[in-house]
Design a protein around this motif. Structure first.
Motif, PDB file in Angstrom:
ATOM      1  N   SER A  74     133.021 -16.065 -53.036  1.00  0.00           N
ATOM      2  CA  SER A  74     131.600 -15.877 -53.308  1.00  0.00           C
ATOM      3  C   SER A  74     130.845 -15.777 -51.993  1.00  0.00           C
ATOM      4  N   ILE A  75     130.017 -14.752 -51.874  1.00  0.00           N
ATOM      5  CA  ILE A  75     129.259 -14.593 -50.634  1.00  0.00           C
ATOM      6  C   ILE A  75     128.075 -15.544 -50.597  1.00  0.00           C
ATOM      7  N   MET A 116     123.050 -10.668 -52.405  1.00  0.00           N
ATOM      8  CA  MET A 116     123.362  -9.417 -53.111  1.00  0.00           C
ATOM      9  C   MET A 116     123.020  -8.201 -52.270  1.00  0.00           C
ATOM     10  N   PHE A 117     121.832  -8.204 -51.708  1.00  0.00           N
ATOM     11  CA  PHE A 117     121.372  -7.046 -50.950  1.00  0.00           C
ATOM     12  C   PHE A 117     122.137  -6.897 -49.635  1.00  0.00           C
ATOM     13  N   GLU A 118     122.505  -8.010 -49.022  1.00  0.00           N
ATOM     14  CA  GLU A 118     123.333  -7.927 -47.812  1.00  0.00           C
ATOM     15  C   GLU A 118     124.682  -7.298 -48.144  1.00  0.00           C
ATOM     16  N   GLN A 119     125.238  -7.687 -49.277  1.00  0.00           N
ATOM     17  CA  GLN A 119     126.520  -7.106 -49.695  1.00  0.00           C
ATOM     18  C   GLN A 119     126.361  -5.610 -49.971  1.00  0.00           C
ATOM     19  N   ALA A 120     125.260  -5.240 -50.605  1.00  0.00           N
ATOM     20  CA  ALA A 120     125.045  -3.836 -50.951  1.00  0.00           C
ATOM     21  C   ALA A 120     124.838  -2.961 -49.720  1.00  0.00           C
ATOM     22  N   THR A 121     124.205  -3.505 -48.680  1.00  0.00           N
ATOM     23  CA  THR A 121     124.000  -2.707 -47.467  1.00  0.00           C
ATOM     24  C   THR A 121     125.324  -2.345 -46.810  1.00  0.00           C
ATOM     25  N   VAL A 146     134.055 -15.490 -58.198  1.00  0.00           N
ATOM     26  CA  VAL A 146     133.854 -14.104 -58.594  1.00  0.00           C
ATOM     27  C   VAL A 146     132.757 -13.488 -57.737  1.00  0.00           C
ATOM     28  N   PRO A 147     132.929 -12.276 -57.246  1.00  0.00           N
ATOM     29  CA  PRO A 147     131.880 -11.645 -56.438  1.00  0.00           C
ATOM     30  C   PRO A 147     130.617 -11.426 -57.270  1.00  0.00           C
ATOM     31  N   LEU A 148     129.477 -11.256 -56.590  1.00  0.00           N
ATOM     32  CA  LEU A 148     128.205 -11.104 -57.290  1.00  0.00           C
ATOM     33  C   LEU A 148     128.186  -9.867 -58.175  1.00  0.00           C
ATOM     34  N   LYS A 194     116.205  -1.222 -46.688  1.00  0.00           N
ATOM     35  CA  LYS A 194     114.748  -1.239 -46.512  1.00  0.00           C
ATOM     36  C   LYS A 194     114.112  -2.458 -47.197  1.00  0.00           C
ATOM     37  N   THR A 195     114.680  -2.875 -48.329  1.00  0.00           N
ATOM     38  CA  THR A 195     114.110  -3.965 -49.121  1.00  0.00           C
ATOM     39  C   THR A 195     114.511  -5.338 -48.610  1.00  0.00           C
ATOM     40  N   LEU A 196     115.646  -5.428 -47.943  1.00  0.00           N
ATOM     41  CA  LEU A 196     116.202  -6.713 -47.516  1.00  0.00           C
ATOM     42  C   LEU A 196     115.259  -7.545 -46.642  1.00  0.00           C
TER      43      LEU A 196
END
Length: 214
Positions: free
Chosen positions: A59-60, A173-178, A67-69, A192-194
């Motif tokens: 998990s981050i 979540m957003f760090e993972q998505a970037t 489980v990952p996000l 941009k949103t992070l």
């Protein structure tokens, strides 16, 4: 000579019968063993139906095995959209019900900033053909239902505690998505949103520390 030959024939016939019988028993034993093994395998397969295999992931958020996000761009979009709805709706309640001026101001900021982010994500999802939930996901809805029933200092305290937890998850979540989003436009939007989410988290922690002592 004929008698000897007849005896030889009889002996060969007996040997042949013995060989056939032995072969038949071996075949039956093999068939029985195979059938038993197959039944055992089928039983094990039935027991495993519906069972989730353990995932060796981390998990981050907690840094612990789990489980990952999320597992795909589409799943991230659904979770981000639902979380954004929660932030807006709880922000509206905070702007009206909060007794602490800073909590009230924070709620107004949540409603404004996340409404903007939600509209941006909605436009991007429409462009890409991604499905966004029409309403909050069950976990987010439970959080909304619980907090919307509170009032006064109880609301201020629980709302800000939730905002800290919620934005910790958002930032993770957003760090993972970037890093892992496969769609370049989605990756650009999360980048941009992070910074805004990080600012929200810092502010939430400061206000939470204040109201939790009251």
């Amino acid at each position: 000579m004929r008698k000897i030959t007849l005896n030889v024939v009889l002996a060969l016939f007996v040997c042949l019968l013995s060989a056939c019988e032995s072969k038949r028993e071996t075949t039956e034993e093999t068939t029985t063993t195979t059938t038993t093994d197959n039944e055992m395998n089928d039983g094990m397969a039935d027991e495993n139906v519906g069972m989730e295999m353990p995932q060796d992931t981390t998990s981050i958020v907690t840094g612990k095995p789990g489980v990952p996000l999320y597992n795909s761009d589409a799943e991230f979009v659904a979770m981000a959209a639902s979380g954004g709805m929660l932030e807006v709706e709880l922000g509206k309640i905070a702007a009206q019900k909060a007794t602490n001026a800073e909590v009230k101001k924070f709620g107004q900021m949540m409603s404004s900033d996340h409404s903007k982010a939600n509209d941006e994500l909605k436009t991007l999802a429409s462009k890409k053909g991604w499905v966004r939930p029409a309403s909050m996901l069950p976990d987010h809805q439970k959080t909304y239902d619980r907090l919307s029933k509170l009032s006064g200092k109880d609301f201020d305290r629980d709302y800000m505690a939730e905002m800290v937890l919620d934005h910790e998850t958002d930032v993770a979540m957003f760090e993972q998505a970037t890093q892992k989003a496969t769609d370049p436009d989605l990756k650009a939007w999360t980048s941009k949103t992070l910074p805004t989410l990080r600012a929200h988290l810092d502010r939430a922690r400061t206000i939470n520390s204040s109201v939790s002592r009251m």
